[in-house]
Each structure stands twice: as structure tokens, then as C-alpha cells.
Scaffold this active site. Structure first.
Site: not given
Length: 740
Positions: A98, A429, A489, A522, A618
Site C-alpha cells: 500500500n 479488473r 468503473h 474482498y 474503510r
């Protein structure tokens, strides 16, 4: 359903400053020192609500510093004894990864603003130069903490479990001999040291490559003396090597490539004296600069060209072994045009994300979370075809607690079904060889009309998406790349099936990517429906994506950049109106990030009107909660746990007639104004009630929930004895391991 039993280790207090006997002062999670928050908080609260300008910079946290705080919360998972020890190591690796992206994109962007005199202050009003200074201050603290956790806690605990990272000073005679042979046979033939002199300029080092700087003494064969050499570690070499059992006394014994090269550096420079060998890594700007206005019609070609230069952007960070002499560090900083604040000394490997390789080298499932079987609704499992099941009712799945296989089956059955005439899908993705990609290829080869909107600019997946586009085109699918200046997206599939004399549309809408691997890691919602109006809406959105038309009205979906933001603002305003009229009002929003200023201001106004607002954010949150007269009715929490929280939910009480929308969009400017996004309503009462119940699980979580304070710090919830509540554990117990 009640929560599953909690083990004794999970009942320990989650005060991370006291775990493992660590020094509390050294290991405390500090708030990011953005501004003198307390003084500003008092100044704001002394004003009357009507005197407060909701655009006042004091009401906003800095976006980049909030992002850094999220990374800090990820790092804290390595201290949480609720996680098995190898998972705690993985959190250290995730933190490292990250931070890489944070420097490659966010820090690089700030530096570019300064370099080209394009400074732009955000809603918080902070100048980029000040932001960079505060980032450096906090990032250095986090990196020191990261290595302290690794060396003082993670490595010792793994050693106790028989997983040993053996330093070169600890090698036995047998181990040293084996490593020497390994170096001779595997490292020496492929490594190319570069001595620095006027005819050997400093090599061009790619982004995040692993290198050594070697300090030499003596004359070489050509009479050159004293100097530095650079040793790039070939990418073909593993960064972590497992020693064979015959040279060890039991357990899993691992050595770092850095130790192997360091121990034999003299063999790279025969006849010279190696005074020092120090590992380092350079981070560069990795943000692609593909200008949609200048690329003509060949986005793919422009992107392929740009990908070649990604590895050699401007320098943004230097990581180097902490024992490297100052004069060598100064030389490298000058070479890379960096300042002291860009320097990060490391007490261990310069790239901790490489430690993920440990999972491939050892078989220690006992040191990780136990696997589970995702749940599957009984009717989906028992119906003759998935289309029969969806025709009868809508289905809502929450991954990873519920299986992602129905989404794959949705496409796989369509690829084979002679009644299916067309498939359209968006891909952000997924992977060029994923089950989703395979199903689309099969469908195209079977003569279906397959149209795929691939977002080539999905960051760090560009090359994979280019490969996927080529594969689909070779199979006969129509591939388009979305809309100029707007990333696609939205997560949508529409399957057109001929049933009797009519064409029926079946739709999948999701909050996350079509990636089976991510669906195990996820949390995301998948929605399957044959609702005619939703099918018509999705069809219209695809018309806009693949063709050219004016805005087409949709009935049930909210569609960015056209209607989504404004409808969200309208629904927030409606809750505020209800509260002013004395009616109960409630808003719950769960997204990854919240930064869009108009959305934040609308929530401030709703809070002032008396609306009770819970935000489950988050990552980045620029809204400041708990300010008297502005946001005293707003609570903000961040859930960080075993799974990455990724669902996006917008809930409005709506005077006892709740509205529930799930979406691919976060509450960010880029999502609401510069991307193609959709939010879809959950109309079935039982499903809407289920979403609300699952939101409540997160709001009552007291083991993995971090509460945002008005000063910018996050406080980890601490459960009382025997009152342990974990949203992710609730969901595992309620949704997984069962056919409902």
C-alpha cells in the site's frame, strides 16, 4: 443468527499498545499531525451554526493524510492477536505494498504539482508542500514501527512456531556451504555488477527494483581504484530461499537473497576489498499520463507506449539499509534528485511485500485462517438452470461469505445456451485467463453477440487488460474501451435470451470487480435479476458506452456522471427535511472513501437538521465528525479485518419507506463526476431488510472497528468482557458453510 463461538485468544483486549509486552510509548498509534486541531475545533464550535461556512477548510481533513491513516490501520493488524501469525505477517506485506502505491501515485502527484508550479489546495486548504512535509513525518514513524513489529514480534513468534528467517551471522557451517553453492550456481551467472566511473555511468534503475550499492577499496585490473559499484538483483532470482532439510535441524528455514549476495559480494569484485554492501530500492512516479484529448482513436496504442515508460518516472523515495554510511546515501540522493525527507532507512529487507513468498515456500496452514466454504442459496444450487432461478426472484449474494460461482455460472451457462443471443459486460479488473474471460471467449466462439467494455486504464492492470482485449477480439468479440475522459468503473452484465417469441434480459450488477480471486478476499455484493425496467436501464447504459448518443433516461438505476451525485444529494436533503419536520431520519453510507465536497456538505447540513448519520468509511474520509453545530450527529468508523471491505451501500430511512442502493461508486469526486458508475436499488423488501441488518452488524462491531475522532485520530473500539462483536465473523457464521 447468533455469532459463532469466540476462541480464548480472540477474547483478549485489543489494546495494541500492550500486545506482546511491547513498549506502549513506542507502539502507540498516533493521530496524523495535520493541523492544531484542538484549537480549530474550539474556534468552530464557538460560532453559531448559521455563522459556519460549510466550505471552511477547518471542516475538512486532508485527503492524502487521511489515506496515510488508512495504511496505518492496516499496519495495526500485524499487532492484532486475533489474526493468526502468518496472516499478521501478510498485513505487514500489504502495508508495504500500500505504501508503495501511495508514494508512486499520491506523493508523486504532489511532487509533480510543485515541480510544474501547478499547486492545488484541496477543501482543507493545505498547500502541497506542507502536505508532503507532514506525509514524510508520519510515514517515517510508520516505517520505523513496521520494522519494529517485524523484528521484535513477528519474526520471534514465527521462530517459536518453527518458521525461521536465518540471518547470515547465524548460518551453521553446513548452511554456509549450501548457500555458497547456491550463490555460485544460481546467483553469480545472472548478476551484473556495475562499477561507477566516467565510462560506466550510473545505471538506469527501474521503479522498485532491488539493488545494492557496494563500497570498494583497491585497484582493479585496469588500475582504477576506490569507488562505488551498483549491483542490480535480477528479477528472475527469488527474494526468499528455503534451505533444504539436510542442512537444518528442523522447521522451515529461510534466508533472504540480500543475505546471500551480501555474504558473497567479494566474489563479484575479485581482487578488490568490499568495505560495505548495502541494499536499496528506488520508488518512482508510476502514474500513467495518457491524455485522452491527444491520443486520437488509438487508446490501446498510446497506453502500450506509456507502459514502457512507467518504470522510469521521476524519483519519489529512496529506501536503504539503515547502516549505510552517510556519504553514500548523500551520493544516491543527489543522483536521484531527492531530499532528506525522501530517505527511508530500513532495519530489514527494503521490500517487505516480498515476504508474501513465504506462503509458497512453506506448508503451514495451521498458522493461517482456516479455509471456509462460501454459502450458496439453495434455490440457485437446485434449479435446472440459473436463468430459471433468476426468472422467479432476485438474488443478492455477499462475497466472500457467499460464493462467487453463480456469477461465473451466469456467464458459463450463457456461453453454451442456444437460447442466448447476446452478452454485454463491463470489465475493470478480471485477468486475461480468468473464468470470466474464458466464458466470454467461449460465448464469442459459439456465435453469441459478445460486446465487452474494457477499461484499459484500470491502474496497474493496464497490461493485463490489453492482453484480455486482444484475446477477446481474436475470439470474435466486439471490444470497446469506454468513453474518452471517463473511466468505466460500473460492474454490469446483461444477457439477452430468446424465450418463446420474446427476448428476455437477465442482469448482474455488482459493487466489485469480476475477479474470482478478489471475490475470496474482498467483501462485495452481487445482484442477479430479470427485472424488466432494470434490464432496460442497463441496456441504455451500454448504448451510451458502446455507441454515441445524448443522455438516455434510466428509470431505476442512478448513473454517473449524470444522475448519481444529484440523486444522492436529493435523498440526503429529503432526510434533512424529514428531520426538520419532526419525523425520524437516518442515513447509513458504507463506501471505501468519502471526499466529494458537495456530498460532505450535504451530510453536514443533514446533521445540522438532526439526521442521525452513520458512515462506514474503510479508507479516506475528509469529513470531520463530532463538531458541535455541524457534524455532532455524524459517526464515522472504519472496519479493517480479515477481508478487505469493498461493498458500497447507500441507505436512507425515507420516512419509514427505506431506500437502499448498492453501487460500484465511492463518495469521491472521481467516481461521481468523472467515471461511468451505476447504483442500483434493492426493491425486494426482504433483501433490503437484509442489507440493513448487515449494515447494523458493522455499526455494532467492537473488535475491528476504528472510530474517527474530530481531531483526525482513529480509536480502536475496545469490547467489554464477553461482549465481543465482529461483523465479519457474524457474516461468516450467517452466510458461509451452508446451503440456505
Amino acid at each position: 443468527m447468533s455469532e459463532q463461538p469466540v476462541s480464548e485468544i480472540e477474547k483478549k483486549e485489543l489494546n495494541v499498545a500492550q500486545l506482546n509486552g511491547a513498549d506502549a510509548e513506542e507502539l502507540v498509534l498516533e493521530p496524523i499531525p495535520e493541523q492544531p486541531q484542538d484549537a480549530k475545533k474550539i474556534a468552530i464550535e464557538e460560532r453559531l451554526p448559521e455563522e459556519i461556512d460549510l466550505a471552511d477548510p477547518e471542516l475538512y481533513f486532508n485527503r492524502e493524510l487521511s489515506h496515510l491513516q488508512f495504511n496505518a490501520r492496516v499496519l495495526e493488524q500485524a499487532m492484532d492477536e486475533n489474526h493468526p501469525i502468518l496472516n499478521r505477517l501478510l498485513f505487514l506485506c500489504i502495508f508495504s505494498s500500500n505504501m508503495d502505491e501511495f508514494f508512486e501515485i499520491r506523493v508523486a502527484g504532489l511532487k509533480s504539482q510543485l515541480e510544474y508550479s501547478r499547486e492545488k489546495n484541496g477543501p482543507d486548504g493545505m498547500h502541497p508542500k506542507k502536505v508532503l512535509s507532514l506525509i514524510s513525518e508520519q510515514a517515517h514513524k510508520l516505517v520505523r514501527r513496521q520494522y519494529k513489529i517485524l523484528n521484535d514480534i513477528i519474526f520471534p513468534k514465527l521462530f517459536d512456531e518453527g518458521v525461521k528467517f536465518i540471518r547470515r551471522s547465524e548460518w551453521s557451517e553446513k548452511q554456509s556451504a549450501w548457500v555458497k553453492r547456491y550463490f555460485r550456481d544460481n546467483v553469480l551467472p545472472v548478476i551484473s555488477p556495475v562499477g561507477l566511473d566516467p565510462t560506466h555511468p550510473f545505471p538506469r534503475l527501474a521503479n522498485k527494483t532491488f539493488n545494492f550499492v557496494v563500497d570498494l577499496e583497491g585497484r582493479d585490473a585496469f588500475g582504477r581504484e576506490n569507488g562505488l559499484a551498483i549491483v542490480p538483483a535480477p528479477s528472475s532470482l527469488p527474494r526468499l530461499v528455503k534451505l533444504p532439510d539436510e542442512v537444518c535441524e528442523g522447521g522451515d528455514n529461510l534466508v533472504f537473497l540480500s543475505s546471500i549476495i551480501h555474504a558473497h559480494a567479494d566474489q563479484l569484485f575479485p581482487g578488490m576489498t568490499v568495505k560495505g554492501c548495502f541494499q536499496f530500492r528506488l520508488t518512482r512516479n508510476a502514474d500513467l499520463e495518457v491524455d485522452s484529448d491527444d491520443i486520437g482513436v488509438d487508446l490501446a496504442g498510446a497506453l502500450r507506449t506509456e507502459l514502457q515508460s512507467r518504470h522510469y518516472g521521476s524519483s519519489v523515495r529512496l529506501e536503504i539499509a539503515e547502516n549505510c554510511p552517510t556519504h553514500i546515501i548523500d551520493s544516491l540522493l543527489k543522483q536521484f534528485d531527492l531530499e532528506q525527507q525522501d530517505l527511508y532507512r530500513t532495519n530489514g529487507p527494503v521490500n517487505l511485500s516480498r515476504l508474501m513468498a513465504v506462503l509458497e515456500l512453506i506448508d503451514r496452514s495451521d498458522l493461517m485462517y482456516s479455509p471456509f466454504s462460501p454459502g450458496l442459496p439453495r434455490k440457485l444450487a437446485s434449479s435446472g438452470t440459473i436463468f430459471e432461478a433468476i426468472r422467479q426472484k432476485d438474488y443478492l449474494l455477499m462475497h466472500p461469505f457467499e460464493s462467487f460461482s453463480p456469477v461465473v455460472d451466469f456467464l458459463s451457462e450463457a456461453a453454451k445456451d442456444p437460447k442466448v443471443v447476446a452478452i454485454r459486460q463491463t470489465l475493470y479488473r478480471t485477468g486475461s485467463r480468468s473464468p470470466i474471460a474464458n466464458a466470454l471467449v467461449e460465448a464469442a466462439r459459439n456465435g453469441k453477440e459478445v460486446t465487452v467494455v474494457i477499461e484499459l486504464r484500470a491502474r496497474f492492470d493496464e497490461a493485463e487488460n490489453l492482453a484480455l482485449a486482444s484475446r477477446l477480439q481474436d475470439a470474435g468479440a466486439i471490444v470497446v474501451y469506454g468513453v474518452v475522459r471517463h473511466k468505466t468503473h460500473a460492474k454490469m452484465i446483461i444477457i439477452v435470451r430468446r424465450e418463446d417469441t420474446e427476448l428476455t434480459r437477465y442482469v448482474h450488477l455488482g459493487t466489485g470487480n469480476y475477479h474470482a480471486g478478489n471475490a475470496r478476499l474482498y467483501t462485495d455484493y452481487s445482484f442477479l435479476t430479470a427485472d424488466k425496467e432494470i434490464g432496460d436501464d442497463v441496456h441504455r447504459v451500454f448504448q451510451q458506452l458502446t455507441g454515441m448518443s445524448k443522455e438516455l433516461k434510466v428509470k431505476k438505476l442512478l448513473h454517473a456522471p449524470f444522475t448519481l451525485r444529484d440523486r444522492l444529494l436529493d435523498m440526503i436533503a429529503k432526510e434533512a427535511e424529514n428531520a426538520r419536520n419532526g419525523d425520524p431520519a437516518r442515513i447509513i453510507i458504507k463506501v471505501n472513501s468519502l471526499t466529494e465536497q458537495r456530498l460532505v456538505q450535504a451530510l453536514y447540513k443533514a446533521s445540522q437538521a438532526g439526521v442521525k448519520i452513520d458512515l462506514i468509511i474503510r479508507g479516506i474520509c475528509t469529513l470531520r465528525p463530532g463538531i458541535k453545530g455541524v457534524s455532532s450527529n455524524i459517526r464515522v468508523r472504519s472496519i479493517i479485518g480479515r477481508f478487505l471491505e469493498h461493498t458500497r451501500v447507500y441507505y436512507f430511512y425515507n420516512n419509514r419507506n427505506p431506500k437502499v442502493y448498492l453501487s460500484s461508486a465511492d463518495g469521491m469526486d472521481r467516481n461521481l463526476n468523472n467515471r461511468i458508475e451505476v447504483a442500483f436499488p434493492i426493491q425486494d423488501y426482504k433483501l433490503a431488510r437484509r442489507v440493513k441488518r448487515e449494515l447494523e452488524y458493522y455499526l455494532t462491531d467492537n473488535t475491528q472497528s476504528w472510530l474517527l475522532q474530530s481531531d483526525g485520530s482513529y480509536q480502536l473500539s475496545k469490547p467489554r468482557k464477553n461482549e465481543y462483536r465482529s461483523a465479519q465473523r457474524f457474516l461468516l457464521g450467517e452466510l458461509a458453510n451452508t446451503n440456505r
